[in-house]
Design a protein around this motif. Structure first.
Motif, mmCIF file in Angstrom:
data_model
loop_
_atom_site.group_PDB
_atom_site.id
_atom_site.type_symbol
_atom_site.label_atom_id
_atom_site.label_comp_id
_atom_site.label_asym_id
_atom_site.label_seq_id
_atom_site.Cartn_x
_atom_site.Cartn_y
_atom_site.Cartn_z
ATOM 1 N N ASP A 34 0.937 -1.297 -0.115
ATOM 2 C CA ASP A 34 -0.008 -0.083 0.000
ATOM 3 C C ASP A 34 0.895 1.339 -0.039
ATOM 4 O O ASP A 34 0.495 2.129 -0.626
ATOM 5 N N ASN A 37 2.491 1.607 -3.500
ATOM 6 C CA ASN A 37 1.394 1.940 -4.582
ATOM 7 C C ASN A 37 1.308 3.559 -4.199
ATOM 8 O O ASN A 37 0.629 4.157 -5.272
ATOM 9 N N SER A 87 -3.847 -8.512 -2.519
ATOM 10 C CA SER A 87 -4.816 -8.685 -3.381
ATOM 11 C C SER A 87 -4.411 -8.448 -4.710
ATOM 12 O O SER A 87 -3.503 -7.676 -4.972
ATOM 13 N N PRO A 88 -5.282 -8.692 -5.881
ATOM 14 C CA PRO A 88 -4.872 -8.554 -7.013
ATOM 15 C C PRO A 88 -5.066 -7.220 -7.464
ATOM 16 O O PRO A 88 -4.112 -6.783 -8.242
ATOM 17 N N SER A 89 -5.933 -6.586 -6.851
ATOM 18 C CA SER A 89 -5.958 -4.826 -7.086
ATOM 19 C C SER A 89 -4.796 -4.428 -6.669
ATOM 20 O O SER A 89 -4.117 -3.363 -7.130
ATOM 21 N N GLN A 90 -3.951 -4.585 -5.289
ATOM 22 C CA GLN A 90 -2.713 -4.295 -4.689
ATOM 23 C C GLN A 90 -1.632 -4.389 -5.775
ATOM 24 O O GLN A 90 -0.815 -3.577 -6.214
ATOM 25 N N LYS A 92 -1.861 -5.181 -9.083
ATOM 26 C CA LYS A 92 -2.278 -4.364 -10.247
ATOM 27 C C LYS A 92 -1.466 -2.886 -9.996
ATOM 28 O O LYS A 92 -0.802 -2.432 -10.822
ATOM 29 N N GLY A 93 -1.863 -2.350 -8.897
ATOM 30 C CA GLY A 93 -1.522 -0.960 -8.628
ATOM 31 C C GLY A 93 0.110 -0.865 -8.499
ATOM 32 O O GLY A 93 0.607 0.112 -8.900
ATOM 33 N N GLU A 95 2.294 -2.963 -10.071
ATOM 34 C CA GLU A 95 2.878 -3.011 -11.276
ATOM 35 C C GLU A 95 2.561 -1.671 -12.331
ATOM 36 O O GLU A 95 3.412 -1.187 -12.714
ATOM 37 N N GLU A 96 1.357 -0.921 -11.902
ATOM 38 C CA GLU A 96 1.214 0.188 -12.621
ATOM 39 C C GLU A 96 2.059 1.607 -12.006
ATOM 40 O O GLU A 96 2.303 2.402 -12.756
ATOM 41 N N SER A 97 2.323 1.296 -10.648
ATOM 42 C CA SER A 97 3.046 2.385 -10.301
ATOM 43 C C SER A 97 4.874 2.112 -10.360
ATOM 44 O O SER A 97 5.279 3.242 -9.824
#
Length: 101
Positions: A34, A37, A87-90, A92-93, A95-97
């Motif tokens: 977190d 991200n 989590s998958p959303s963490q 993903k975030g 990888e994006e950041s």
């Protein structure tokens, strides 16, 4: 802070760093992913920066010792107690950041 001498500025910066560590030790609910991200750094980054500063000054500080200092306990113990599965959303975030880290 122009009017503050260098030694006092260093003391203030050190106090702020110690307070940041205290805050992060209290906020075990905040996962490293977190922090990465949101801010692009985490507890591990802080421990790495501490070790790099020691290395630059020729001081012996192991990676384990720097992490223990930042986490307030051995890193493996902190992970067992507080680190959750990302989590998958963490993920993903993260990888994006990555480019901003």
């Amino acid at each position: 802070m122009n009017e503050i001498d260098a030694a006092t500025r260093t003391e203030l910066e050190a106090a702020a760093f110690r307070r940041l560590l205290e805050h992060l030790r209290e906020r075990t609910d905040v996962q490293n992913i977190d922090l990465m991200n949101l801010a692009g750094f985490c507890r591990n980054c802080l421990s790495n920066w501490l070790k790099e500063a020691a290395d630059a000054r020729g001081l012996a500080l192991s990676k384990d010792d720097s992490r223990t200092y930042v986490y307030g306990m051995p890193y493996e113990e902190w992970k067992e107690r507080y680190q959750g599965e990302a989590s998958p959303s963490q993920l993903k975030g993260f990888e994006e950041s990555k480019p901003r880290h």
